[in-house]
Scaffold this motif. Sequence first.
Motif, PDB file in Angstrom:
ATOM      1  N   SER A 111      35.381 -10.459 -61.306  1.00 35.92           N
ATOM      2  CA  SER A 111      36.693 -10.331 -60.658  1.00 35.92           C
ATOM      3  C   SER A 111      36.499 -10.441 -59.149  1.00 35.92           C
ATOM      4  CB  SER A 111      37.348  -8.996 -61.004  1.00 35.92           C
ATOM      5  OG  SER A 111      36.577  -7.938 -60.492  1.00 35.92           O
ATOM      6  N   GLY A 112      37.563 -10.764 -58.452  1.00 39.03           N
ATOM      7  CA  GLY A 112      37.492 -10.893 -56.997  1.00 39.03           C
ATOM      8  C   GLY A 112      37.442 -12.340 -56.570  1.00 39.03           C
ATOM      9  N   ASP A 113      37.098 -12.537 -55.287  1.00 41.13           N
ATOM     10  CA  ASP A 113      37.137 -13.870 -54.693  1.00 41.13           C
ATOM     11  C   ASP A 113      35.926 -14.699 -55.142  1.00 41.13           C
ATOM     12  OD1 ASP A 113      37.134 -16.099 -53.134  1.00 41.13           O
ATOM     13  OD2 ASP A 113      37.231 -15.036 -51.206  1.00 41.13           O
ATOM     14  N   PRO A 114      36.129 -15.784 -55.908  1.00 39.05           N
ATOM     15  CA  PRO A 114      34.997 -16.551 -56.429  1.00 39.05           C
ATOM     16  C   PRO A 114      34.217 -17.297 -55.347  1.00 39.05           C
ATOM     17  CG  PRO A 114      37.079 -17.595 -57.024  1.00 39.05           C
ATOM     18  CD  PRO A 114      37.421 -16.297 -56.353  1.00 39.05           C
ATOM     19  N   THR A 115      34.791 -17.401 -54.116  1.00 35.28           N
ATOM     20  CA  THR A 115      34.053 -18.103 -53.051  1.00 35.28           C
ATOM     21  C   THR A 115      33.244 -17.135 -52.183  1.00 35.28           C
ATOM     22  OG1 THR A 115      35.871 -17.943 -51.478  1.00 35.28           O
ATOM     23  CG2 THR A 115      35.880 -19.886 -52.925  1.00 35.28           C
ATOM     24  N   SER A 116      33.332 -15.843 -52.493  1.00 40.36           N
ATOM     25  CA  SER A 116      32.606 -14.858 -51.685  1.00 40.36           C
ATOM     26  C   SER A 116      31.096 -15.077 -51.787  1.00 40.36           C
ATOM     27  CB  SER A 116      32.942 -13.448 -52.159  1.00 40.36           C
ATOM     28  OG  SER A 116      32.121 -12.517 -51.502  1.00 40.36           O
ATOM     29  N   GLU A 117      30.387 -14.817 -50.690  1.00 40.09           N
ATOM     30  CA  GLU A 117      28.920 -14.921 -50.726  1.00 40.09           C
ATOM     31  C   GLU A 117      28.297 -13.624 -51.232  1.00 40.09           C
ATOM     32  OE1 GLU A 117      28.418 -16.113 -46.636  1.00 40.09           O
ATOM     33  OE2 GLU A 117      27.855 -18.122 -47.293  1.00 40.09           O
ATOM     34  N   TYR A 118      29.127 -12.604 -51.388  1.00 36.50           N
ATOM     35  CA  TYR A 118      28.647 -11.316 -51.887  1.00 36.50           C
ATOM     36  C   TYR A 118      29.023 -11.143 -53.355  1.00 36.50           C
ATOM     37  CZ  TYR A 118      27.853  -9.995 -47.058  1.00 36.50           C
ATOM     38  OH  TYR A 118      27.395  -9.937 -45.777  1.00 36.50           O
ATOM     39  N   LEU A 119      28.059 -10.716 -54.139  1.00 40.51           N
ATOM     40  CA  LEU A 119      28.328 -10.433 -55.554  1.00 40.51           C
ATOM     41  C   LEU A 119      27.792  -9.045 -55.891  1.00 40.51           C
ATOM     42  CD1 LEU A 119      29.253 -11.417 -58.403  1.00 40.51           C
ATOM     43  CD2 LEU A 119      26.912 -12.253 -58.717  1.00 40.51           C
ATOM     44  N   TRP A 120      28.670  -8.181 -56.359  1.00 38.31           N
ATOM     45  CA  TRP A 120      28.267  -6.838 -56.791  1.00 38.31           C
ATOM     46  C   TRP A 120      27.977  -6.881 -58.293  1.00 38.31           C
ATOM     47  CZ3 TRP A 120      28.709  -2.062 -53.865  1.00 38.31           C
ATOM     48  CH2 TRP A 120      29.070  -2.270 -52.520  1.00 38.31           C
ATOM     49  N   CYS A 121      26.756  -6.499 -58.677  1.00 34.67           N
ATOM     50  CA  CYS A 121      26.384  -6.485 -60.102  1.00 34.67           C
ATOM     51  C   CYS A 121      26.350  -5.028 -60.558  1.00 34.67           C
ATOM     52  CB  CYS A 121      25.014  -7.113 -60.298  1.00 34.67           C
ATOM     53  SG  CYS A 121      24.956  -8.825 -59.778  1.00 34.67           S
ATOM     54  N   ILE A 122      27.252  -4.689 -61.452  1.00 34.73           N
ATOM     55  CA  ILE A 122      27.451  -3.278 -61.799  1.00 34.73           C
ATOM     56  C   ILE A 122      27.137  -3.014 -63.273  1.00 34.73           C
ATOM     57  CG2 ILE A 122      29.192  -1.436 -61.971  1.00 34.73           C
ATOM     58  CD1 ILE A 122      30.682  -3.008 -59.667  1.00 34.73           C
ATOM     59  N   ASP A 123      26.156  -2.161 -63.500  1.00 35.06           N
ATOM     60  CA  ASP A 123      25.920  -1.653 -64.857  1.00 35.06           C
ATOM     61  C   ASP A 123      26.373  -0.193 -64.830  1.00 35.06           C
ATOM     62  OD1 ASP A 123      25.159  -1.044 -67.393  1.00 35.06           O
ATOM     63  OD2 ASP A 123      23.222  -2.080 -67.265  1.00 35.06           O
ATOM     64  N   PRO A 124      27.577   0.075 -65.349  1.00 36.96           N
ATOM     65  CA  PRO A 124      28.156   1.413 -65.188  1.00 36.96           C
ATOM     66  C   PRO A 124      27.362   2.478 -65.917  1.00 36.96           C
ATOM     67  CG  PRO A 124      29.457   0.124 -66.736  1.00 36.96           C
ATOM     68  CD  PRO A 124      28.425  -0.810 -66.148  1.00 36.96           C
ATOM     69  N   LEU A 125      26.685   2.079 -66.980  1.00 37.13           N
ATOM     70  CA  LEU A 125      25.776   2.976 -67.707  1.00 37.13           C
ATOM     71  C   LEU A 125      24.678   2.097 -68.276  1.00 37.13           C
ATOM     72  CD1 LEU A 125      27.336   5.682 -70.085  1.00 37.13           C
ATOM     73  CD2 LEU A 125      25.342   5.864 -68.620  1.00 37.13           C
ATOM     74  N   ASP A 126      23.517   2.172 -67.705  1.00 41.45           N
ATOM     75  CA  ASP A 126      22.370   1.428 -68.230  1.00 41.45           C
ATOM     76  C   ASP A 126      21.594   2.403 -69.100  1.00 41.45           C
ATOM     77  OD1 ASP A 126      20.606  -0.686 -68.569  1.00 41.45           O
ATOM     78  OD2 ASP A 126      19.308   0.045 -66.945  1.00 41.45           O
ATOM     79  N   GLY A 127      21.420   2.012 -70.372  1.00 41.92           N
ATOM     80  CA  GLY A 127      20.809   2.945 -71.313  1.00 41.92           C
ATOM     81  C   GLY A 127      21.881   3.686 -72.096  1.00 41.92           C
ATOM     82  N   THR A 128      22.895   2.940 -72.505  1.00 42.90           N
ATOM     83  CA  THR A 128      24.023   3.565 -73.219  1.00 42.90           C
ATOM     84  C   THR A 128      23.575   4.235 -74.520  1.00 42.90           C
ATOM     85  OG1 THR A 128      25.618   2.071 -72.255  1.00 42.90           O
ATOM     86  CG2 THR A 128      26.235   3.048 -74.347  1.00 42.90           C
ATOM     87  N   THR A 129      22.588   3.635 -75.198  1.00 42.00           N
ATOM     88  CA  THR A 129      22.128   4.242 -76.464  1.00 42.00           C
ATOM     89  C   THR A 129      21.554   5.632 -76.183  1.00 42.00           C
ATOM     90  OG1 THR A 129      21.634   2.038 -77.280  1.00 42.00           O
ATOM     91  CG2 THR A 129      20.693   3.875 -78.523  1.00 42.00           C
ATOM     92  N   ASN A 130      20.760   5.747 -75.105  1.00 40.87           N
ATOM     93  CA  ASN A 130      20.224   7.058 -74.732  1.00 40.87           C
ATOM     94  C   ASN A 130      21.362   8.026 -74.412  1.00 40.87           C
ATOM     95  OD1 ASN A 130      17.618   6.189 -75.021  1.00 40.87           O
ATOM     96  ND2 ASN A 130      17.260   5.837 -72.846  1.00 40.87           N
ATOM     97  N   PHE A 131      22.330   7.536 -73.627  1.00 41.19           N
ATOM     98  CA  PHE A 131      23.472   8.400 -73.272  1.00 41.19           C
ATOM     99  C   PHE A 131      24.184   8.878 -74.542  1.00 41.19           C
ATOM    100  CE2 PHE A 131      28.068   8.744 -72.572  1.00 41.19           C
ATOM    101  CZ  PHE A 131      28.084   9.815 -71.687  1.00 41.19           C
ATOM    102  N   ALA A 132      24.401   7.955 -75.490  1.00 33.00           N
ATOM    103  CA  ALA A 132      25.120   8.306 -76.719  1.00 33.00           C
ATOM    104  C   ALA A 132      24.389   9.396 -77.500  1.00 33.00           C
ATOM    105  CB  ALA A 132      25.315   7.061 -77.582  1.00 33.00           C
ATOM    106  N   HIS A 133      23.039   9.379 -77.401  1.00 32.52           N
ATOM    107  CA  HIS A 133      22.233  10.366 -78.136  1.00 32.52           C
ATOM    108  C   HIS A 133      21.868  11.577 -77.284  1.00 32.52           C
ATOM    109  CE1 HIS A 133      21.210   8.163 -81.935  1.00 32.52           C
ATOM    110  NE2 HIS A 133      21.698   7.166 -81.202  1.00 32.52           N
ATOM    111  N   SER A 134      22.371  11.629 -76.047  1.00 36.24           N
ATOM    112  CA  SER A 134      21.975  12.678 -75.095  1.00 36.24           C
ATOM    113  C   SER A 134      20.478  12.666 -74.834  1.00 36.24           C
ATOM    114  CB  SER A 134      22.383  14.075 -75.585  1.00 36.24           C
ATOM    115  OG  SER A 134      23.778  14.205 -75.500  1.00 36.24           O
ATOM    116  N   TYR A 135      19.879  11.486 -74.942  1.00 37.05           N
ATOM    117  CA  TYR A 135      18.447  11.347 -74.679  1.00 37.05           C
ATOM    118  C   TYR A 135      18.278  10.943 -73.221  1.00 37.05           C
ATOM    119  CZ  TYR A 135      13.582   9.966 -75.308  1.00 37.05           C
ATOM    120  OH  TYR A 135      12.222   9.885 -75.206  1.00 37.05           O
TER     121      TYR A 135
END
Length: 279
Positions: free
Chosen positions: A51-75
């Motif tokens: 989302s956002g301006d496709p011509t922007s030279e800046y790109l934000w790469c967001i992993d809101p939760l990396d390791g979701t399986t661990n999170f799901a198991h409270s690991y």
Amino acid sequence: MAAVDKPRTIDYKGTADLVTDTDKKCELAIVEAVRKLFPTHLILGEEGGLSGDPTSEYLWCIDPLDGTTNFAHSYPSFAVSVGVLFKGRPIAAAVVEFTGGPFCWATRTFTAEAGKGSFCEGKQIHVSSNDRVERSLLVTGFGYKHDEPWATNMEFFKHFTDVTRGVRRLGAASVDMCHVALGIVDAYWEYFLKPWDMAAGVLIVEEAGGRVSRMDGDDCSVFDRSVLVSNGVLHDKLLETIAPPSKKLVEKGFNFSQWFKPSNYTSDIYIGCSRPFDI
Ligand code: IPD
Ligand code: CA
Ligand code: CA
């Protein structure tokens, strides 16, 4: 943090690929903050896409939760990972790692800025100096698809478990890379990562003095789909084992190269201490 000791609401993207309400809420919160501060930047979130301006030279790469399986198991071993690219190269990174476990959760925050070093809780960090494979502790990850690259990685897992002090498989790529940067493990590799898995972690490793390449040994960008990060001194020794089977997979037609790249990202996109980058 408000969610860690509460019951999870789990959905499925595939049979093993989970997503929780917390993944979605985290991404919305991060995207809202980025939009407010940098309305002209392009954003790539794992859950919401581009989302956002496709011509922007800046790109934000967001992993809101990396390791979701661990999170799901409270690991423990999951994180929020945010990396910012300028003309395709990581220039700023933050990974908030969740440590501890049920009833004693804590976080530690890793940050890096291109050319300015890597930090954990504000203290500068460095990769290990170990140059002996037999004294190394390694970490790897396995994607959700159980295909030929997955089987090849099982062979690496077996081999390196045999010839090193051990191979860990924690389940959050950004955390694994931060652990290399912190010097508590010596290297990490994985096939089929996405830009949001890698963007922050690779900068944190490089700025901590480590080396980043593709698993076939070539220069790497966050749009590539395989990565080997190490303390630098072990890199070539690990590539001796990892690169030939990886090249064979490419010859067989597995595409580890740029699966996602906004069309305006045509300039120098490679990560690599050897390639100085003017911001
Ligand atoms: C996954 C984790 C895991 C890695 C997978 C990733 P997710 O991310 O980083 O360690 O092995 O390849 O997809 O799905 O939990 O954000
Ligand atoms: Ca991820
Ligand atoms: Ca995720």
